[in-house]
Every structure is written in structure tokens, then in C-alpha cells.
Design a protein around this motif. Structure first.
Motif, mmCIF file in Angstrom:
data_model
loop_
_atom_site.group_PDB
_atom_site.id
_atom_site.type_symbol
_atom_site.label_atom_id
_atom_site.label_comp_id
_atom_site.label_asym_id
_atom_site.label_seq_id
_atom_site.Cartn_x
_atom_site.Cartn_y
_atom_site.Cartn_z
ATOM 1 N N ASP A 146 0.773 -1.247 0.030
ATOM 2 C CA ASP A 146 0.056 -0.016 0.098
ATOM 3 C C ASP A 146 0.727 1.151 -0.024
ATOM 4 O O ASP A 146 2.167 1.195 0.185
ATOM 5 N N ARG A 148 0.940 5.780 0.868
ATOM 6 C CA ARG A 148 0.272 7.085 1.326
ATOM 7 C C ARG A 148 0.809 7.963 0.678
ATOM 8 O O ARG A 148 2.239 8.051 0.424
ATOM 9 N N SER A 211 -5.441 0.647 -3.148
ATOM 10 C CA SER A 211 -4.324 0.381 -2.141
ATOM 11 C C SER A 211 -3.722 1.462 -1.679
ATOM 12 O O SER A 211 -2.626 1.461 -1.240
ATOM 13 N N VAL A 212 -4.061 2.787 -2.437
ATOM 14 C CA VAL A 212 -3.278 3.901 -2.209
ATOM 15 C C VAL A 212 -4.387 5.097 -1.622
ATOM 16 O O VAL A 212 -5.561 4.860 -1.790
ATOM 17 N N SER A 213 -3.774 5.814 -0.648
ATOM 18 C CA SER A 213 -4.570 6.841 0.049
ATOM 19 C C SER A 213 -3.925 8.075 -0.156
ATOM 20 O O SER A 213 -2.698 8.064 -0.088
ATOM 21 N N VAL A 376 2.731 -0.776 -4.344
ATOM 22 C CA VAL A 376 1.845 -1.883 -4.064
ATOM 23 C C VAL A 376 2.134 -3.107 -4.705
ATOM 24 O O VAL A 376 1.936 -4.151 -3.934
ATOM 25 N N ASP A 379 5.183 -4.696 -2.769
ATOM 26 C CA ASP A 379 5.407 -4.468 -1.334
ATOM 27 C C ASP A 379 6.539 -4.102 -0.605
ATOM 28 O O ASP A 379 7.365 -4.597 0.043
#
Length: 407
Positions: A146, A148, A211-213, A376, A379
Motif C-alpha cells: 500500500d 500513502r 491500495s493507495v490513499s 503496491v 510490497d
């Protein structure tokens, strides 16, 4: 040459007016240091302010006294800096006098101003043109990781995001609203209105959203921001633990110098958060003169290719300090509806909620998004993902240009 000079002055005046009328009481007087025949701007700066390291304050105040200059008002700034208010006089001229007195022009500096790198003021990249989607996108990445991400720009327009139909905007978890889109009480779109939403769309089209904010900051209002303001935002997101920061703005500093606030940001903040990657626009002036913060070794500088990726655009900055090139020409992005007035005073109606827009502003978030995508898929942390992306760029290098990414 005369046409270019006139356009440059028109663009500077537009940016100066935008800077003065910014909302939220954040307007400021923009000034420029011109070359002798006023055909080029050496650097932009905020009138009435100088900055210095808090540890140098006593020696700087002593220099003011020695030069018989009015004692400045002193306020605390970000990243260990202090702000010296020098109203009633030109800040750049005072900085020059202090440099001569102190024997070192690095101690006190103007508060440089950055401008947005799309149809950036003082550059030949295009202004937005009406168009219609859908926005091109890569498939969602598959992997256990993921990411940020923070987008440092003009903020975010949730209504535009909804109307655009671009589903990946769901990844925008926090944002500040882009509230300087329209001239008050009208449908006239102000220069750079919607810029942050457009850049965020470019990023998410590559990174995916599952999977990204994403956090979108709004310091770049009206197309310009002083370096203290943007560094304060950078400090905030880096300390909060973001993995990737995408910066669609930049500046030229006093010749032979680097911008002091960014120097201090690296020493006081980023060097203590080595897992965070900063991606920055290389600029749209068609020169190899270092453009900051992109030209620092601790950023990933992004230049622009043509739409097909087969050449560097004529307006993209270039040089040893540019880490990768990706297409930033005629990017299809969400754009507010309304009437837009171009720098040549012609206007156009936007009714489809989209535009094509060019500049390293729209290349930069592609690279930031690709770094998030590799996080993502593989990992891995942002540093490793950046290394992977730059290896890919090296493999696709374009002769006489440099590392190239084709998506």
C-alpha cells in the motif's frame, strides 16, 4: 523577441494580481528580480519578507543596526527559520545590502515564490483547452503493498471529482478545498483553478486507488506560493508519515544560491524521514538552469515528453539534474465548467468538465503515481520503489534527452 517580452510581462502581471487577491487572508505582494533588459525574470520573491536561520538572528539584527536599517519585526517560521518583516523597502535590495555587510549572501535570503508548472506563468506550455474524457488509466495494480501519497497543489474540488465520473478519486481520503476556482460571484475560472484536482487525477490514473490513499494540500493558491508556505505543508505531510509527495511547483533562486527554506526543510525534516520520496516538477522554461526543489539530489525531478513520448517537449526544462521524463503534453484531466480567459485576453467556454492541459505539472504526478504503484505491486517502501522506477526509466532512455518512462 518583443512578443516574448510582452507575453512575459503580461504573465507576470497576472500572477502578481492572483497573489495579491488570494483568499483566506493569504494574499501577498509579488515582486520580481529582472535582468537588465527585462526579457527574463531571474527569480520571484515575496515583497516585505526575508528569512534566516534562527541561530543567525543575533548577527543579522546586528547587521541591520550597522547599516542603519529599521529593525525588522521578527516572527517564528517553519523548520527552524525566522521571518524578518521589512516593509517600506524592497526585500531583495535589503538582502543584497545584508549580504555585503555579512560577507555571505547565504545567511539572509528573500522568501522566494514558486509558480505552478502547468501552463505555468513565465513559460511557454499551453493553457487548458476544452475536451472530454474518459481519463486514460492503467489497470489497478495487483499486490500486497500500500502507499500513502500527498499532493501539494491548489487543493481539491469534490464537486468536480464527482461530476467527472473518475471513480479513483475515492482514494482521496483528506483534502483542503480549492476555493479560488472562480472570480467571486461569476463563472469565470481563475488561472490554475482546478489544478490540484487535475494533478491528483493524473496520479491516480497510474497508481490505482484500491491500495493507495491520497491527501491533497491547498498551499498553491492562484498559481503561486512562497517557499515558507510550501515548506510548512511539506513538513506537515512528511512528519505525518506519507510515503510519496508530489510537488507541482518550483522556483529559480538568486543566482548561485539555493532556496533557504528548502535547504532547512531537508536538514531539519526530510533527512530524518529517509523513507519518504519527494517528486517535483522540473519546470516549463526550456532551460537547463537548476529549478528548485526539483534540482536537489534529494528529490526526483520530472521533465516532460511529447504526447507520444518520442521526444522532450520544447518547453520542458532539462539537464543533468532531471531524473526522468514522461509525457506531460495534452494531458486529459478534469476541469471546472465556466468561462476561462487566456493570457492573450481571448476566452473559451468549458462545459464538459474536462480539458487537455500541458506542463511538467502533469508529468510529475505520473511518476509519483508510478512509484506508489510499484510499492503496491512489490510490497516495498518508497525508496526501493523509486529505484525500480528510475531503473525502468534508464532502460527506456531517449538519446540526447535522458531517462524516459512510457506508460
Amino acid at each position: 523577441m518583443q512578443h516574448d517580452r510582452e507575453r512575459l510581462h503580461l504573465e507576470f502581471e497576472r500572477l502578481r494580481e492572483n497573489s495579491a487577491r488570494r483568499s483566506k487572508d493569504r494574499g501577498f505582494e509579488l515582486a520580481a528580480r529582472w535582468n537588465r533588459d527585462e526579457t527574463e525574470i531571474e527569480y520571484l520573491y515575496r515583497q516585505g519578507q526575508l528569512i534566516c536561520d534562527e541561530r543567525d538572528l543575533d548577527v543579522v539584527l546586528a547587521a541591520f543596526e550597522e547599516l542603519r536599517l529599521d529593525r525588522p519585526e521578527v516572527l517564528e517560521g517553519p523548520v527552524g527559520l525566522v521571518i524578518l518583516h521589512v516593509s517600506e523597502t524592497d526585500a531583495a535590495e535589503v538582502a543584497d545590502k545584508l549580504a555585503e555587510s555579512l560577507g555571505d549572501e547565504r545567511i539572509v535570503a528573500p522568501n522566494h515564490v514558486l509558480d505552478a508548472q502547468s501552463h505555468a506563468v513565465m513559460c511557454p506550455a499551453t493553457e487548458p483547452l476544452a475536451a472530454y474524457g474518459p481519463i486514460p488509466e492503467l489497470g489497478e495494480p495487483i499486490g500486497p503493498g500500500d502507499a500513502r501519497v500527498a499532493v501539494i497543489d491548489t487543493g481539491f474540488l469534490p464537486d468536480l471529482a464527482k461530476e467527472s465520473g473518475f471513480e479513483r478519486f475515492s482514494a482521496v481520503r483528506t483534502y483542503e478545498v480549492d476555493d479560488d476556482v472562480y472570480a467571486p460571484g461569476t463563472d469565470r475560472i481563475q488561472p490554475y483553478g482546478g489544478h490540484g484536482t487535475a494533478a491528483t487525477a493524473r496520479l491516480l490514473a497510474v497508481s490505482g486507488s484500491r491500495s493507495v490513499s491520497v491527501e491533497v494540500r491547498d498551499c498553491l493558491i492562484g498559481g503561486a506560493v512562497d517557499e515558507l508556505a510550501i515548506v510548512a505543508d511539506l513538513e506537515r505531510v512528511v512528519r505525518a508519515g506519507v510515503d510519496v509527495v508530489s510537488v507541482q511547483a518550483g522556483l529559480y533562486a538568486r543566482p548561485g544560491n539555493t532556496p533557504k527554506a528548502f535547504d532547512m526543510f531537508y536538514r531539519r525534516v526530510l533527512s530524518r524521514h529517509p523513507q519518504t520520496v519527494v517528486v517535483a516538477a522540473a519546470g516549463n522554461h526550456g532551460t537547463d538552469v537548476p529549478f528548485w526543489p526539483a534540482a536537489y539530489s534529494w528529490t526526483t525531478a520530472v521533465g516532460s515528453l511529447t504526447r507520444g513520448g518520442d521526444a522532450r517537449t520544447s518547453w520542458s526544462n532539462f539537464g543533468y539534474w532531471v531524473d526522468a521524463y514522461v509525457s506531460g503534453e495534452s494531458a486529459l484531466v478534469p476541469f471546472p465548467n465556466g468561462t476561462y480567459t487566456y493570457v492573450d485576453k481571448t476566452s473559451a467556454a468549458f462545459t464538459n468538465g474536462h480539458a487537455v492541459w500541458s506542463g511538467t505539472s502533469f508529468a510529475t504526478p505520473v511518476v509519483a503515481g508510478l512509484i506508489a504503484r510499484r510499492m503496491v505491486e512489490r510490497d516495498v517502501d518508497a525508496r526501493v520503489a523509486r529505484h525500480i522506477v528510475l531503473q525502468e526509466a534508464a532502460i527506456g532512455a531517449l538519446p540526447e534527452t535522458g531517462p524516459r518512462l512510457i506508460l
